[in-house]
Enzyme design. Structure first.
Site, PDB file in Angstrom:
ATOM      1  N   LYS A  85      40.123  47.203  63.620  1.00 60.63           N
ATOM      2  CA  LYS A  85      40.167  48.639  63.318  1.00 60.63           C
ATOM      3  C   LYS A  85      39.290  48.899  62.101  1.00 60.63           C
ATOM      4  O   LYS A  85      39.614  48.496  60.985  1.00 60.63           O
ATOM      5  CB  LYS A  85      41.592  49.102  62.997  1.00 60.63           C
ATOM      6  CG  LYS A  85      41.671  50.617  62.966  1.00 60.63           C
ATOM      7  CD  LYS A  85      42.856  51.171  62.210  1.00 60.63           C
ATOM      8  CE  LYS A  85      42.605  51.274  60.748  1.00 60.63           C
ATOM      9  NZ  LYS A  85      41.500  52.190  60.360  1.00 60.63           N
ATOM     10  N   GLU A 107      42.334  40.727  51.278  1.00 62.49           N
ATOM     11  CA  GLU A 107      41.308  40.923  50.248  1.00 62.49           C
ATOM     12  C   GLU A 107      41.543  42.326  49.703  1.00 62.49           C
ATOM     13  O   GLU A 107      41.171  43.303  50.346  1.00 62.49           O
ATOM     14  CB  GLU A 107      39.926  40.739  50.891  1.00 62.49           C
ATOM     15  CG  GLU A 107      38.887  40.266  49.906  1.00 62.49           C
ATOM     16  CD  GLU A 107      38.176  41.424  49.272  1.00 62.49           C
ATOM     17  OE1 GLU A 107      38.709  41.930  48.250  1.00 62.49           O
ATOM     18  OE2 GLU A 107      37.134  41.819  49.788  1.00 62.49           O
ATOM     19  N   CYS A 120      34.949  46.117  45.581  1.00 60.14           N
ATOM     20  CA  CYS A 120      36.190  45.585  45.007  1.00 60.14           C
ATOM     21  C   CYS A 120      35.915  44.589  43.890  1.00 60.14           C
ATOM     22  O   CYS A 120      36.798  44.307  43.097  1.00 60.14           O
ATOM     23  CB  CYS A 120      37.075  44.998  46.087  1.00 60.14           C
ATOM     24  SG  CYS A 120      36.173  44.011  47.240  1.00 60.14           S
ATOM     25  N   GLU A 170      42.054  50.477  39.384  1.00 61.06           N
ATOM     26  CA  GLU A 170      40.727  50.311  39.950  1.00 61.06           C
ATOM     27  C   GLU A 170      40.071  51.696  39.977  1.00 61.06           C
ATOM     28  O   GLU A 170      40.611  52.628  40.571  1.00 61.06           O
ATOM     29  CB  GLU A 170      40.885  49.757  41.373  1.00 61.06           C
ATOM     30  CG  GLU A 170      39.628  49.263  41.993  1.00 61.06           C
ATOM     31  CD  GLU A 170      39.894  48.514  43.299  1.00 61.06           C
ATOM     32  OE1 GLU A 170      40.882  48.831  44.007  1.00 61.06           O
ATOM     33  OE2 GLU A 170      39.107  47.622  43.623  1.00 61.06           O
TER      34      GLU A 170
HETATM   35  P1  ADP Z   1      40.881  53.004  50.744  1.00 60.46           P
HETATM   36  O1  ADP Z   1      41.822  53.743  49.861  1.00 60.46           O
HETATM   37  O2  ADP Z   1      39.795  52.330  50.037  1.00 60.46           O
HETATM   38  O3  ADP Z   1      40.422  53.776  51.938  1.00 60.46           O
HETATM   39  P2  ADP Z   1      42.861  51.714  52.352  1.00 60.46           P
HETATM   40  O4  ADP Z   1      43.635  50.486  52.039  1.00 60.46           O
HETATM   41  O5  ADP Z   1      43.598  52.992  52.452  1.00 60.46           O
HETATM   42  O6  ADP Z   1      41.726  51.766  51.271  1.00 60.46           O
HETATM   43  O7  ADP Z   1      42.048  51.529  53.703  1.00 60.46           O
HETATM   44  C1  ADP Z   1      41.512  50.321  54.153  1.00 60.46           C
HETATM   45  C2  ADP Z   1      41.735  50.217  55.639  1.00 60.46           C
HETATM   46  O8  ADP Z   1      43.139  50.223  55.880  1.00 60.46           O
HETATM   47  C3  ADP Z   1      41.164  51.365  56.457  1.00 60.46           C
HETATM   48  O9  ADP Z   1      40.668  50.851  57.688  1.00 60.46           O
HETATM   49  C4  ADP Z   1      42.364  52.246  56.682  1.00 60.46           C
HETATM   50  O10 ADP Z   1      42.259  53.043  57.845  1.00 60.46           O
HETATM   51  C5  ADP Z   1      43.442  51.201  56.854  1.00 60.46           C
HETATM   52  N1  ADP Z   1      44.831  51.666  56.643  1.00 60.46           N
HETATM   53  C6  ADP Z   1      45.257  52.568  55.742  1.00 60.46           C
HETATM   54  N2  ADP Z   1      46.590  52.726  55.864  1.00 60.46           N
HETATM   55  C7  ADP Z   1      47.012  51.911  56.860  1.00 60.46           C
HETATM   56  C8  ADP Z   1      48.272  51.612  57.472  1.00 60.46           C
HETATM   57  N3  ADP Z   1      49.399  52.186  57.076  1.00 60.46           N
HETATM   58  N4  ADP Z   1      48.300  50.715  58.495  1.00 60.46           N
HETATM   59  C9  ADP Z   1      47.170  50.118  58.888  1.00 60.46           C
HETATM   60  N5  ADP Z   1      45.959  50.349  58.360  1.00 60.46           N
HETATM   61  C10 ADP Z   1      45.868  51.235  57.355  1.00 60.46           C
END
Ligand code: ADP
Length: 485
Positions: A181, A257, A291, A388
């Site tokens: 994803k 990560e 990061c 961050e």
């Molecule tokens: P950022 O704040 O940098 O966007 P995230 O951790 O929110 O970092 O996002 C990183 C990835 O995790 C993206 O692909 C996002 O769609 C996904 N993501 C965010 N929330 C969820 C969740 N609850 N379950 C699975 N994937 C998620």
């Protein structure tokens, strides 16, 4: 969308499941926009739980014959995928710049960097060895390595290409299938990679790409499905923790990560020009959205003023702008929300007494553009020390002694990358060993490549990506005892 590609079929807007381009079963889509202008680029298919389960089923089937292939055959496919990425670098970079915002030269750099993982693991995959353990007269103890199983991957938007190949290459080289994803902000780069994987002859089902506006639905299925044996995630620490909890129910292996809070520690005895060069790249590359980027500059008191003056003079030379303009050195941040979060941190610091040396506000260019910023008179109670920043903001902290620098560096829950500038060999070892980080750059901030183990300690995650260690994350260790000899 106004994007002239040499090969327009690299621009895909459907999901890629089991080797087919498909719409979501509910016909839903989500908008992908250009962070530099706000314009709509594409409406991309949004998949959910059902399609995720379907991709996982296909992965499990596809893996059976893939893992049985001689490693050299798997390697050929990865080599071919690598070659196609290089052949299409201009298009892949253009897609990245338009959906992510980074300048075109950085996008090209990332495509090369991303491709390097395919080449590296195409080779490493041929060198998966087992072991014969100390044995007795009537028994032999053998260890073999096997692919961990179906892998699910969730990736972020800051490196829309390389964060994918860094996971897909070792997984596929080890004999696993992978279901991915990508971030909703940057699905087009992921889908272009899928198109090239298909052309490279990667069998159906081994690499499915699931764009979605509903990350919890896709992530929920990935973590609950018993067919998935491992989750690999790059993203924020809160989401990483959530996913680890979700994986606990089926005891999946995880690689995480997560966030960083990298210090760049610059001692009085450092080569100040080298330190400035390193800090500039580390802080402002990708507009501070990496990061491992410098989050805190820690500068010893003897050179503090000289450092700030020279550093600010260098930052003044930056050319903020659209990624496709040839003289642009720095692009926008990813979203309006990201811009607001960065500005809030700067406002908070200023309210608590920080001085703005340069920048300190959103740019007149509008949209995602934030002025490259330097803050002084900052301290460890401010959010720019604790959190961050993920934007082009450099808080410069002052320290007196080596012990204080180590203590400041470690005063965080994060532990991804750290950098040290000094000419003293004893100090290099003392500081490198004393700081709690997975990666340390000594007189260097450009530390990442396919050859090295990328990863963090503490709440920055677990597992390593790239290098010979990166393959370990996709292998199980099986012990076979042959008795009665
Ligand atoms: P950022 O704040 O940098 O966007 P995230 O951790 O929110 O970092 O996002 C990183 C990835 O995790 C993206 O692909 C996002 O769609 C996904 N993501 C965010 N929330 C969820 C969740 N609850 N379950 C699975 N994937 C998620």
């Amino acid at each position: 969308m106004k994007l002239a590609l040499n090969d327009s079929s690299l621009l895909q807007t459907q999901a890629f499941i089991n080797g087919e381009w498909v719409d979501g079963s509910k016909g839903e889509t989500f908008a992908v926009t250009n962070p530099a202008t706000g314009e709509l680029l594409a409406n991309v298919a949004s998949v959910g739980q059902a399609e995720t389960a379907q991709a996982i089923d296909a992965a499990e089937v596809a893996m059976k014959s893939w893992k049985a292939l001689p490693p050299a055959k798997r390697s050929e496919v990865l080599e071919c995928w690598h070659g196609l990425i290089i052949d299409n670098i201009d298009d892949l970079a253009a897609i990245m710049t338009i959906e992510q915002g980074k300048p075109l030269f950085e996008s090209k750099g990332e495509v090369m960097y991303g491709a390097s993982y395919l080449k590296w693991f195409a080779e490493e995959g041929k060198r998966i060895y087992g072991d014969v353990l100390p044995s007795t007269a009537d028994r032999r103890s053998i260890v073999i390595r096997q692919p961990v199983g179906v892998v699910a991957a969730i990736t972020p938007w800051n490196f829309p290409n390389a964060m994918i190949t860094r996971k897909a290459a070792p997984a596929l080289a080890a004999g696993c299938a992978i279901v991915l994803k990508p971030a909703a902000e940057t699905p087009l780069s992921a889908l272009a990679l899928a198109e090239l994987a298909k052309r490279a002859g990667l069998p159906n089902g081994l690499f499915s790409v699931l764009p979605s506006a509903d990350a919890p639905a896709v992530g929920g299925e990935m973590t609950a499905n018993v067919k998935v044996k491992k989750l690999t995630f790059t993203g924020s620490t809160p989401v990483g923790k959530l996913l680890m909890k979700q994986c606990a129910d089926t005891v999946k292996r995880t690689s995480m990560e997560l966030g960083g809070n990298a210090p760049v520690i610059i001692f009085d005895d450092a080569d100040i020009d080298e330190a400035i060069k390193g800090a500039l790249i580390s802080k402002y590359r990708n507009s501070g959205q990496t990061c491992i980027c410098a989050n805190r500059l820690l500068v010893q008191e003897g050179i503090y003023d000289a450092f700030v003056e020279k550093f600010a003079a260098a930052v003044k030379e930056f050319k903020l702008g659209y990624g496709f303009d040839g003289d642009t050195t720095h692009g926008p941040v990813i979203t309006a929300k990201a811009l607001t979060d960065i500005d809030t941190k700067v406002r908070n610091a200023v309210e608590q007494g920080a001085n703005v040396v340069i920048g300190g506000k959103p740019s007149e260019l509008g949209h995602g553009f934030y002025e490259p910023t330097i803050l002084t008179n900052v301290n460890d109670t401010m959010s720019v020390f604790r959190e961050e920043i993920f934007g082009p903001v450099a808080p410069v902290f002052k320290f007196a002694t080596e012990e204080e620098a180590i203590s400041m560096a470690n005063d965080t829950e994060f532990g991804l990358a750290a950098y040290v500038y000094t000419q003293n060999i004893g100090r290099i070892w003392r500081v490198s060993e004393g700081i709690e980080y997975g990666m340390v750059g000594v007189n260097e901030t450009a530390i990442s490549s396919e050859v090295i183990p990328f990863g963090g300690v503490k709440e920055s995650g677990q597992g390593r990506e790239g290098s010979k260690y990166g393959l370990e994350d996709y292998l199980e260790t099986k012990y076979i005892c042959m008795g009665g000899l």
